[in-house]
Design a protein around this motif. Structure first.
Motif, PDB file in Angstrom:
ATOM      1  N   LEU A 245     -13.312   0.821  -5.881  1.00  0.00           N
ATOM      2  CA  LEU A 245     -14.007  -0.446  -5.650  1.00  0.00           C
ATOM      3  C   LEU A 245     -15.385  -0.245  -5.043  1.00  0.00           C
ATOM      4  O   LEU A 245     -16.228  -1.147  -5.104  1.00  0.00           O
ATOM      5  N   LEU A 246     -15.635   0.921  -4.450  1.00  0.00           N
ATOM      6  CA  LEU A 246     -16.928   1.169  -3.822  1.00  0.00           C
ATOM      7  C   LEU A 246     -17.750   2.223  -4.560  1.00  0.00           C
ATOM      8  O   LEU A 246     -18.752   2.706  -4.042  1.00  0.00           O
ATOM      9  N   ASP A 247     -17.337   2.570  -5.782  1.00  0.00           N
ATOM     10  CA  ASP A 247     -18.192   3.411  -6.622  1.00  0.00           C
ATOM     11  C   ASP A 247     -19.463   2.645  -6.989  1.00  0.00           C
ATOM     12  O   ASP A 247     -19.505   1.409  -6.926  1.00  0.00           O
ATOM     13  N   ARG A 248     -20.491   3.353  -7.414  1.00  0.00           N
ATOM     14  CA  ARG A 248     -21.669   2.675  -7.948  1.00  0.00           C
ATOM     15  C   ARG A 248     -21.356   2.174  -9.356  1.00  0.00           C
ATOM     16  O   ARG A 248     -20.782   2.888 -10.172  1.00  0.00           O
ATOM     17  N   ALA A 249     -21.739   0.965  -9.634  1.00  0.00           N
ATOM     18  CA  ALA A 249     -21.469   0.375 -10.947  1.00  0.00           C
ATOM     19  C   ALA A 249     -22.546   0.782 -11.943  1.00  0.00           C
ATOM     20  O   ALA A 249     -23.721   0.900 -11.589  1.00  0.00           O
ATOM     21  N   PRO A 250     -22.168   0.995 -13.207  1.00  0.00           N
ATOM     22  CA  PRO A 250     -23.180   1.208 -14.237  1.00  0.00           C
ATOM     23  C   PRO A 250     -23.924  -0.096 -14.519  1.00  0.00           C
ATOM     24  O   PRO A 250     -23.563  -1.163 -13.998  1.00  0.00           O
ATOM     25  N   LEU A 251     -24.954  -0.029 -15.341  1.00  0.00           N
ATOM     26  CA  LEU A 251     -25.641  -1.235 -15.789  1.00  0.00           C
ATOM     27  C   LEU A 251     -25.120  -1.577 -17.184  1.00  0.00           C
ATOM     28  O   LEU A 251     -25.359  -0.847 -18.133  1.00  0.00           O
TER      29      LEU A 251
ATOM     30  N   GLY B   6     -28.821   1.689 -11.932  1.00  0.00           N
ATOM     31  CA  GLY B   6     -30.216   1.641 -11.511  1.00  0.00           C
ATOM     32  C   GLY B   6     -31.230   1.656 -12.629  1.00  0.00           C
ATOM     33  O   GLY B   6     -32.442   1.650 -12.352  1.00  0.00           O
ATOM     34  N   THR B   7     -30.817   1.683 -13.882  1.00  0.00           N
ATOM     35  CA  THR B   7     -31.775   1.658 -14.990  1.00  0.00           C
ATOM     36  C   THR B   7     -32.613   0.379 -14.913  1.00  0.00           C
ATOM     37  O   THR B   7     -32.078  -0.720 -14.760  1.00  0.00           O
TER      38      THR B   7
END
Length: 392
Positions: free
Chosen positions: A129-135, A169-170
């Motif tokens: 749940l606290l991973d960085r999400a893709p775009l 972050g893209t």
């Protein structure tokens, strides 16, 4: 800015974010954005470093930290290079004292962690749940085709029919495809929730909690601009963002209705018994969105959760009243708590003899009660509960 100055700035921003979380103030993204606009001396590298440090500190803390400094010290305990920058230099943070407080680690406050465990979210599923999400992007089928669309950077198709995925972050805001409405930012889980509606040309569909209209635009595309699509919400500010987004996307079949909280049936009276489908993307705890909004877990308390579950129950009853015989209701929450998902929907079915649960055939997710649950760990999406019931 020096590295030490970036740390001190992150500490001060975290103080503001912590206060906002406790008082239900502005979200972290807005606080950061406002600071960057007001402090133009911070260059792009400074802004990126500060943002990354702030969100790393938020993710590292379970309960609400005592202060921004305590939150960053949680990171510094495992990062000697970061700890060395607490050197008392000009614009930098004061040296670390042996007795000063350090924020507690964890995924969530204890009471909320227990609610998640009881809902089957623990271990790797909890940590994810606290991973960085893709775009994630949705290709707008009113203007483009996923197979033929060319973008400045390579994107991977997702399980959603119009979904594409880019690294976290893209920056796409200046891409012609974004400016011209060929693509929209939308998590794959959200796209699957819209897919569950089964929207088609010629139908009357109500998006009951439309917000800024991300799902409304996906429904308009599925309807090929045919039929009637009513986007309603009680938040004037959020609903006002839909019109320019719809114009950019080329979506022309959308009507908006601002609802008065507690008096929603009055504004929707002409639609009673008329809708082919009602989508209820209900206000919820947002436990499924922590990858994007990690400080949201500091904003929730048991009183707020009780208020949300009562609102969800009322919205389900309202949605049912809008359906024609044979119409379908799609209930969606970006929560992983059963009391907002499977248990909430089961209670609705139990008190609504005219409604029958219908099986969903989605390309991701697992059965949970009468619906389907998506998790970041298993599906690679935000967390969602999605269920459908048909009116007899």
């Amino acid at each position: 800015m020096t590295p030490a100055a970036r740390i001190q700035t992150a500490i001060e921003l975290l103080d503001t974010i912590i206060t906002a979380a406790r008082t239900k103030g502005a979200p972290a993204d807005r606080i950061l954005g406002n600071w960057f606009k007001a402090n133009r001396f911070a260059g792009s590298k400074d802004r990126r470093a500060i943002r990354e440090l702030v969100f790393a500190a938020i993710r590292a803390c379970g309960p609400v930290p005592q202060s921004g400094r305590a939150a960053v010290l949680r990171l510094a305990q495992n990062d000697p290079a970061l700890a060395d920058l607490f050197d008392g230099s000009r614009y930098g943070p004061a040296p670390i004292r042996a007795d000063e407080p350090v924020a507690q680690p964890g995924i969530a406050p204890d009471w909320l962690g227990e609610r998640l465990r009881l809902s089957g979210i623990e271990g790797e599923a909890l940590a994810a749940l606290l991973d960085r999400a893709p775009l994630d992007l949705r290709v707008n089928s009113l203007k483009a085709d996923r197979a033929a669309l060319a973008l400045p950077e390579p994107a991977v198709p997702t399980v959603a029919p119009s979904g594409l995925r880019l690294p976290p972050g893209t920056q796409i805001e200046q891409w012609p495809a974004y400016r011209d409405g060929l693509i929209e930012v939308q998590d794959t889980g959200s796209q699957l929730a819209c897919l569950a509606v089964g929207a088609s040309d010629g139908e009357t569909i109500v998006d009951l909690c439309a917000g800024g209209g991300g799902k409304t635009l996906a429904l308009a595309a599925a309807m090929a601009n045919g039929g009637r699509l009513i986007a309603s919400d009680t938040d004037r500010g959020r609903l006002s963002r839909l019109a320019p987004r719809a114009a950019r996307a080329g979506a022309t079949n959308i009507e908006t209705r601002l609802l008065d909280p507690g008096r929603e049936p009055e504004a929707l009276a002409d639609l009673a018994g008329q809708a082919d489908a009602v989508m209820i993307d209900a206000p919820c705890s947002g436990t499924g969105t922590w990858r994007r909004n990690p400080e949201a877990r500091w904003r929730l308390d048991e009183g707020e959760l009780a208020r949300l579950t009562a609102l969800q129950s009322r919205l389900l009853d309202l949605g049912m009243s809008l359906l024609r015989p044979g119409g379908r209701l799609i209930y969606v929450t970006c929560s992983l708590l059963d009391e907002e998902g499977a248990h909430q929907f089961d209670a609705f079915l139990a008190r609504s003899p005219a409604m029958r649960a219908a099986m969903l055939d989605l390309p991701a997710g697992s059965a949970r009660g009468a619906g389907v649950r998506l998790t970041s760990h298993a599906a690679g999406t935000d967390g969602f509960f999605i269920a459908r019931a048909d009116r007899t």
